[in-house]
Design a protein around this motif. Structure first.
Motif, PDB file in Angstrom:
ATOM      1  N   UNK A 251       0.829  -1.201   0.000  1.00 10.18           N
ATOM      2  CA  UNK A 251       0.000   0.000   0.000  1.00 10.18           C
ATOM      3  C   UNK A 251       0.864   1.252   0.000  1.00 10.18           C
ATOM      4  N   UNK A 252       1.951   1.243   0.767  1.00  7.47           N
ATOM      5  CA  UNK A 252       2.843   2.407   0.817  1.00  7.47           C
ATOM      6  C   UNK A 252       3.442   2.703  -0.549  1.00  7.47           C
ATOM      7  N   UNK A 253       3.837   1.667  -1.255  1.00  8.35           N
ATOM      8  CA  UNK A 253       4.406   1.857  -2.593  1.00  8.35           C
ATOM      9  C   UNK A 253       3.358   2.431  -3.536  1.00  8.35           C
ATOM     10  N   UNK A 254       2.116   1.953  -3.413  1.00  6.63           N
ATOM     11  CA  UNK A 254       1.047   2.459  -4.281  1.00  6.63           C
ATOM     12  C   UNK A 254       0.772   3.933  -3.994  1.00  6.63           C
ATOM     13  N   UNK A 255       0.706   4.276  -2.703  1.00  2.66           N
ATOM     14  CA  UNK A 255       0.436   5.672  -2.334  1.00  2.66           C
ATOM     15  C   UNK A 255       1.573   6.588  -2.763  1.00  2.66           C
ATOM     16  N   UNK A 256       2.806   6.134  -2.575  1.00  2.09           N
ATOM     17  CA  UNK A 256       3.961   6.954  -2.950  1.00  2.09           C
ATOM     18  C   UNK A 256       4.000   7.183  -4.453  1.00  2.09           C
ATOM     19  N   UNK A 257       3.729   6.145  -5.228  1.00  7.75           N
ATOM     20  CA  UNK A 257       3.750   6.278  -6.681  1.00  7.75           C
ATOM     21  C   UNK A 257       2.603   7.154  -7.158  1.00  7.75           C
ATOM     22  N   UNK A 258       1.424   6.954  -6.577  1.00  9.86           N
ATOM     23  CA  UNK A 258       0.282   7.787  -6.966  1.00  9.86           C
ATOM     24  C   UNK A 258       0.513   9.242  -6.598  1.00  9.86           C
ATOM     25  N   UNK A 259       1.262   9.474  -5.505  1.00  7.79           N
ATOM     26  CA  UNK A 259       1.554  10.842  -5.090  1.00  7.79           C
ATOM     27  C   UNK A 259       2.324  11.633  -6.122  1.00  7.79           C
ATOM     28  N   UNK A 260       3.119  10.930  -6.956  1.00  9.43           N
ATOM     29  CA  UNK A 260       3.869  11.631  -8.001  1.00  9.43           C
ATOM     30  C   UNK A 260       2.955  12.148  -9.113  1.00  9.43           C
ATOM     31  N   UNK A 261       1.718  11.648  -9.150  1.00 12.62           N
ATOM     32  CA  UNK A 261       0.753  12.081 -10.173  1.00 12.62           C
ATOM     33  C   UNK A 261      -0.262  13.083  -9.637  1.00 12.62           C
ATOM     34  N   UNK A 262      -0.289  13.272  -8.324  1.00 13.79           N
ATOM     35  CA  UNK A 262      -1.373  14.053  -7.725  1.00 13.79           C
ATOM     36  C   UNK A 262      -1.399  15.502  -8.212  1.00 13.79           C
ATOM     37  N   UNK A 263      -0.231  16.121  -8.332  1.00  8.48           N
ATOM     38  CA  UNK A 263      -0.191  17.513  -8.793  1.00  8.48           C
ATOM     39  C   UNK A 263      -0.728  17.631 -10.214  1.00  8.48           C
ATOM     40  N   UNK A 264      -0.301  16.693 -11.065  1.00  9.95           N
ATOM     41  CA  UNK A 264      -0.752  16.717 -12.451  1.00  9.95           C
ATOM     42  C   UNK A 264      -2.255  16.492 -12.538  1.00  9.95           C
ATOM     43  N   UNK A 265      -2.776  15.580 -11.751  1.00 11.10           N
ATOM     44  CA  UNK A 265      -4.227  15.329 -11.746  1.00 11.10           C
ATOM     45  C   UNK A 265      -5.001  16.558 -11.300  1.00 11.10           C
ATOM     46  N   UNK A 266      -4.499  17.250 -10.287  1.00  5.11           N
ATOM     47  CA  UNK A 266      -5.165  18.478  -9.824  1.00  5.11           C
ATOM     48  C   UNK A 266      -5.158  19.547 -10.913  1.00  5.11           C
ATOM     49  N   UNK A 267      -4.037  19.679 -11.622  1.00  8.02           N
ATOM     50  CA  UNK A 267      -3.960  20.652 -12.716  1.00  8.02           C
ATOM     51  C   UNK A 267      -4.933  20.299 -13.831  1.00  8.02           C
ATOM     52  N   UNK A 268      -5.049  19.001 -14.142  1.00 11.03           N
ATOM     53  CA  UNK A 268      -5.995  18.548 -15.163  1.00 11.03           C
ATOM     54  C   UNK A 268      -7.424  18.898 -14.761  1.00 11.03           C
ATOM     55  N   UNK A 269      -7.774  18.604 -13.520  1.00 11.50           N
ATOM     56  CA  UNK A 269      -9.131  18.887 -13.044  1.00 11.50           C
ATOM     57  C   UNK A 269      -9.419  20.382 -13.068  1.00 11.50           C
ATOM     58  N   UNK A 270      -8.453  21.201 -12.634  1.00 12.17           N
ATOM     59  CA  UNK A 270      -8.651  22.659 -12.624  1.00 12.17           C
ATOM     60  C   UNK A 270      -8.911  23.183 -14.028  1.00 12.17           C
ATOM     61  N   UNK A 271      -8.177  22.660 -15.007  1.00 16.80           N
ATOM     62  CA  UNK A 271      -8.309  23.158 -16.376  1.00 16.80           C
ATOM     63  C   UNK A 271      -9.579  22.662 -17.044  1.00 16.80           C
ATOM     64  N   UNK A 272      -9.800  21.355 -17.023  1.00 15.10           N
ATOM     65  CA  UNK A 272     -10.903  20.802 -17.804  1.00 15.10           C
ATOM     66  C   UNK A 272     -12.266  20.992 -17.138  1.00 15.10           C
ATOM     67  N   UNK A 273     -12.321  21.025 -15.806  1.00 14.91           N
ATOM     68  CA  UNK A 273     -13.603  21.281 -15.148  1.00 14.91           C
ATOM     69  C   UNK A 273     -14.045  22.719 -15.380  1.00 14.91           C
ATOM     70  N   UNK A 274     -13.102  23.672 -15.255  1.00 12.86           N
ATOM     71  CA  UNK A 274     -13.457  25.068 -15.536  1.00 12.86           C
ATOM     72  C   UNK A 274     -13.835  25.247 -17.000  1.00 12.86           C
ATOM     73  N   UNK A 275     -13.168  24.507 -17.897  1.00 16.63           N
ATOM     74  CA  UNK A 275     -13.495  24.560 -19.323  1.00 16.63           C
ATOM     75  C   UNK A 275     -14.893  24.022 -19.573  1.00 16.63           C
ATOM     76  N   UNK A 276     -15.213  22.885 -18.960  1.00 19.08           N
ATOM     77  CA  UNK A 276     -16.531  22.289 -19.131  1.00 19.08           C
ATOM     78  C   UNK A 276     -17.622  23.198 -18.581  1.00 19.08           C
TER      79      UNK A 276
END
Length: 332
Positions: A251-276
């Motif tokens: 679980x720790x490895x999964x959380x750590x690896x997913x954490x490297x994507x969290x910033x990018x996912x937040x940026x995606x949501x900010x851009x595409x949700x506001x666009x939608x």
């Protein structure tokens, strides 16, 4: 095309009457009149406070990101090169909109040259498309880093990153190019008054005395085909990323690896949700007040440049550590 009833209610805002403007026969007028946020003219000064604050955060935050990446050799890797591209795109996008908007709010400076209006239109569409393309490039980087970690440095070498950045730039510039050219084709013989803050494409061409379906079709093509492909690529990338993450043993490895994507996912949501949200407001704008529609359109253009440096500054350890180091040294 039938003239919008709203224009009849803004005569008192202009240095000349609407009827005089409507009697003038002109094609490609020398200037347009930007009304700002119709219905909220008395509150323009108050509205300018959050707008100005957001602009300051966007400029300071993105400049800080660029400075940190430039001065910190340990983060000279593809992820941060793409982040710098995103920061530059956000800087240009916010600067192409906010100074003109604030001049309307503060100085009642409503006139904009026709060519300057078309230039602003081009920059808005170009850098919005570029931001979407950069988010796709960042998704590619995350896919390679997580699904093919041993080959990351060989696949995304600096020349490859430069080629990706150049292709995103050229792709965005070419896609946005027809927008001002199509707008320039039409005769504007009704009025030159735009009930908006920036020169938004559809808001301008709606004033034309011509069939503007080609503009609408091209706008739909960009939204559904180009942006749709970007979203599809991101979804496919993250499907593979999530499969790789869930295959990790702990679980720790999964959380750590997913954490490297969290910033990018937040940026995606900010851009595409506001666009939608902006697209839905535009599509069903007759159900909402005009000032609400224009405020939402401005938020769509301003939210990503403001949120991206905050997201990456807070959620990216290397940048956060560097910021803490800077403030600690300043305090001592």
């Amino acid at each position: 095309m039938q003239q919008t009833p709203f224009c009849l209610r803004v005569v008192h805002l202009l240095p000349y009457s609407m009827s005089d403007a409507n009697k003038t026969d002109f094609t490609n007028p020398s200037t347009f009149i930007l009304l700002g946020i119709p219905g909220l003219e008395m509150a323009h000064v108050w509205i300018s406070i959050p707008f100005c604050t957001m602009y300051a955060i966007a400029i300071l935050g993105n400049f800080t990101i660029l400075s940190i990446v430039k001065t910190e050799p340990s983060i000279h890797v593809p992820m941060y090169y793409f982040l710098c591209m995103l920061a530059v795109s956000d800087q240009v996008l916010s600067t192409s909109i906010l100074p003109n908007t604030l001049s309307i709010f503060w100085f009642n400076s409503r006139e904009i040259d026709f060519s300057a209006c078309l230039t602003q239109m081009y920059f808005i569409h170009c850098f919005l498309t570029m931001e979407s393309g950069i988010l796709v490039a960042m998704a590619l980087d995350r896919y390679v880093a997580i699904c093919k970690p041993l080959r990351h440095s060989t696949i995304l070498r600096n020349p490859v990153v430069a080629k990706i950045g150049l292709s995103v730039l050229l792709h965005s510039c070419m896609l946005a190019l027809p927008t001002p050219f199509l707008a320039r084709l039409w005769p504007y013989c009704r009025t030159n008054i735009i009930p908006h803050t920036p020169c938004e494409h559809i808001a301008v061409v709606k004033l034309a005395c011509a069939d503007i379906r080609v503009n609408s079709y091209y706008g739909l093509f960009v939204v559904f085909f180009v942006t749709g492909l970007d979203v599809l690529f991101i979804v496919v990338s993250y499907t593979q990323i999530l499969r790789a993450i869930f295959s990790l043993p702990t679980k720790d490895a999964r959380l750590k690896t997913f954490g490297t994507c969290s910033s990018h996912l937040c940026a995606i949501l900010a851009f595409y949700i506001s666009s939608l949200f902006s697209s839905l407001t535009h599509r069903y704008g007759h159900y909402v007040a005009l000032h609400f529609h224009i405020l939402m359109a401005n938020m769509y253009l301003l939210v990503p440049p403001v949120l991206n440096p905050i997201i990456y500054g807070v959620r990216t350890k290397q940048i956060w550590d560097r910021l803490l180091c800077l403030f600690t040294h300043k305090g001592t």
